[in-house]
Design a protein around this motif. Structure first.
Motif, PDB file in Angstrom:
ATOM      1  N   UNK A  29       3.656  -4.300   8.817  1.00 50.75           N
ATOM      2  CA  UNK A  29       2.358  -4.845   9.214  1.00 50.75           C
ATOM      3  C   UNK A  29       2.046  -6.056   8.343  1.00 50.75           C
ATOM      4  N   UNK A  30       2.033  -7.231   8.942  1.00 51.43           N
ATOM      5  CA  UNK A  30       1.792  -8.455   8.189  1.00 51.43           C
ATOM      6  C   UNK A  30       0.425  -8.491   7.533  1.00 51.43           C
ATOM      7  N   UNK A  31      -0.570  -7.848   8.155  1.00 49.10           N
ATOM      8  CA  UNK A  31      -1.898  -7.810   7.541  1.00 49.10           C
ATOM      9  C   UNK A  31      -1.858  -7.029   6.230  1.00 49.10           C
ATOM     10  N   UNK A  32      -1.158  -5.907   6.223  1.00 52.64           N
ATOM     11  CA  UNK A  32      -1.028  -5.125   4.989  1.00 52.64           C
ATOM     12  C   UNK A  32      -0.197  -5.896   3.959  1.00 52.64           C
ATOM     13  N   UNK A  33       0.770  -6.652   4.435  1.00 55.24           N
ATOM     14  CA  UNK A  33       1.603  -7.468   3.542  1.00 55.24           C
ATOM     15  C   UNK A  33       0.748  -8.474   2.783  1.00 55.24           C
ATOM     16  N   UNK A  34      -0.249  -9.044   3.483  1.00 53.40           N
ATOM     17  CA  UNK A  34      -1.151  -9.993   2.822  1.00 53.40           C
ATOM     18  C   UNK A  34      -2.005  -9.303   1.762  1.00 53.40           C
ATOM     19  N   UNK A  35      -2.405  -8.069   2.042  1.00 51.99           N
ATOM     20  CA  UNK A  35      -3.330  -7.353   1.169  1.00 51.99           C
ATOM     21  C   UNK A  35      -2.644  -6.671  -0.013  1.00 51.99           C
ATOM     22  N   UNK A  36      -1.384  -6.251   0.177  1.00 44.03           N
ATOM     23  CA  UNK A  36      -0.693  -5.504  -0.875  1.00 44.03           C
ATOM     24  C   UNK A  36       0.812  -5.783  -0.818  1.00 44.03           C
ATOM     25  N   UNK A  37       1.220  -7.039  -1.083  1.00 43.96           N
ATOM     26  CA  UNK A  37       2.633  -7.407  -0.940  1.00 43.96           C
ATOM     27  C   UNK A  37       3.551  -6.636  -1.875  1.00 43.96           C
ATOM     28  N   UNK A  38       3.087  -6.312  -3.064  1.00 49.49           N
ATOM     29  CA  UNK A  38       3.952  -5.638  -4.022  1.00 49.49           C
ATOM     30  C   UNK A  38       4.439  -4.290  -3.541  1.00 49.49           C
ATOM     31  N   UNK A  39       3.536  -3.513  -2.927  1.00 43.96           N
ATOM     32  CA  UNK A  39       3.930  -2.199  -2.415  1.00 43.96           C
ATOM     33  C   UNK A  39       4.954  -2.337  -1.292  1.00 43.96           C
ATOM     34  N   UNK A  40       4.738  -3.325  -0.416  1.00 46.68           N
ATOM     35  CA  UNK A  40       5.692  -3.549   0.674  1.00 46.68           C
ATOM     36  C   UNK A  40       7.055  -3.929   0.111  1.00 46.68           C
ATOM     37  N   UNK A  41       7.078  -4.817  -0.868  1.00 47.54           N
ATOM     38  CA  UNK A  41       8.340  -5.253  -1.462  1.00 47.54           C
ATOM     39  C   UNK A  41       9.071  -4.076  -2.094  1.00 47.54           C
ATOM     40  N   UNK A  42       8.341  -3.186  -2.735  1.00 51.51           N
ATOM     41  CA  UNK A  42       8.978  -2.002  -3.310  1.00 51.51           C
ATOM     42  C   UNK A  42       9.621  -1.157  -2.213  1.00 51.51           C
ATOM     43  N   UNK A  43       8.904  -0.950  -1.111  1.00 51.02           N
ATOM     44  CA  UNK A  43       9.432  -0.159   0.003  1.00 51.02           C
ATOM     45  C   UNK A  43      10.667  -0.821   0.614  1.00 51.02           C
ATOM     46  N   UNK A  44      10.637  -2.142   0.733  1.00 51.08           N
ATOM     47  CA  UNK A  44      11.754  -2.847   1.365  1.00 51.08           C
ATOM     48  C   UNK A  44      13.011  -2.823   0.501  1.00 51.08           C
ATOM     49  N   UNK A  45      12.852  -2.810  -0.805  1.00 47.37           N
ATOM     50  CA  UNK A  45      14.032  -2.691  -1.669  1.00 47.37           C
ATOM     51  C   UNK A  45      14.719  -1.345  -1.458  1.00 47.37           C
ATOM     52  N   UNK A  46      13.918  -0.293  -1.280  1.00 52.45           N
ATOM     53  CA  UNK A  46      14.496   1.018  -0.969  1.00 52.45           C
ATOM     54  C   UNK A  46      15.176   0.992   0.393  1.00 52.45           C
TER      55      UNK A  46
END
Length: 254
Positions: free
Chosen positions: A143-160
């Motif tokens: 969700x790009x909207x969530x990416x704008x609001x909390x990119x760090x959490x998304x990046x952590x998930x994507x590394x996994x």
């Protein structure tokens, strides 16, 4: 055309054009060429996406002296010209063969590039051809909207998801004190001290941010009219609901 990589390296690229453009068998070609590929699809509110795309194309028109969407003068003018065309094309989409509909939208790019400002946001139809080849283990939707609001959490998930060591952490992403957008804090020892966070000037120097050309429609200075927003919300709503059903989650896009 990818650069050579060792077996402990991951090579990536990013582009918005694969998702909804020709050739229709693009997912199969990717899977055949790179069997172990991991795909990340970032989507956002299709109304905001359409307006952002329109503004982007207007800037391109001025830079490269091409007409494209600038012909319509305003976003409202563009919507009034193209929304009826998209409604006609998608009139009976729920009863049509999804492959036929997906192929029709991808071919639209070749016939009428201006139409893709709106058609690219019909995610559920475009997703069909990708789901024929990729599943949740190799295609992650963000969700790009969530990416704008909390990119760090998304990046952590994507590394996994990619299967690499988790080296980029949530705390590495910090809001710029002036723009309010998240930036990446450069990995230097001096940037990890408490002093960095306490001093705005020191903090700004430690951050790696997106170019000024990004965020044109996210800073509140440009926005679609209420009327254009209403028309597009009504148009995209059934497609959004079908998209949420397919991915098993609902995004807060209103």
């Amino acid at each position: 055309m990818m650069p050579p990589a060792t077996n402990i390296q991951v090579v990536m690229e990013k582009t918005p054009v694969y998702f909804d453009r020709t050739p229709y068998d693009l997912p199969e070609r990717i899977k055949t060429t790179v069997p172990n590929v991991k795909l990340i699809l970032v989507v956002c509110d299709p109304v905001a996406r359409a307006f952002s795309d329109y503004v982007h194309e207007r800037v391109r028109s001025e830079l490269y002296h091409s007409r494209m969407v600038s012909t319509y003068g305003t976003f409202d003018g563009y919507v009034d010209a193209y929304l009826p065309k998209l409604k006609e094309l998608m009139r009976d989409w729920e009863n049509e063969n999804p492959t036929i509909m997906s192929n029709a939208l991808s071919r639209l790019f070749m016939k009428d590039l201006d139409a893709t400002v709106l058609s690219s946001g019909i995610y559920t139809v475009h997703l069909h051809r990708w789901h024929r080849v990729f599943n949740k283990t190799d295609l992650r939707i963000v969700d790009g909207n969530r990416f704008m609001e909390d990119p760090g959490s998304i990046i952590e998930e994507l590394q996994d998801f990619i299967g690499i060591p988790k080296l980029l952490l949530r705390e590495d992403f910090v809001k710029h004190p002036e723009t309010g957008y998240y930036c990446y804090r450069r990995f230097k020892v001096e940037n990890l001290s408490n002093e960095t966070l306490s001093s705005p000037e020191v903090l700004k120097k430690s951050l790696k941010c997106l170019a000024d050309s990004k965020g044109r429609t996210r800073n509140g200075k440009l926005a679609p009219s209420e009327e254009a927003t209403r028309k597009l919300r009504e148009f995209y709503e059934p497609f959004n609901q079908d998209f949420f059903r397919k991915i098993g989650t609902e995004y807060k896009w209103k």
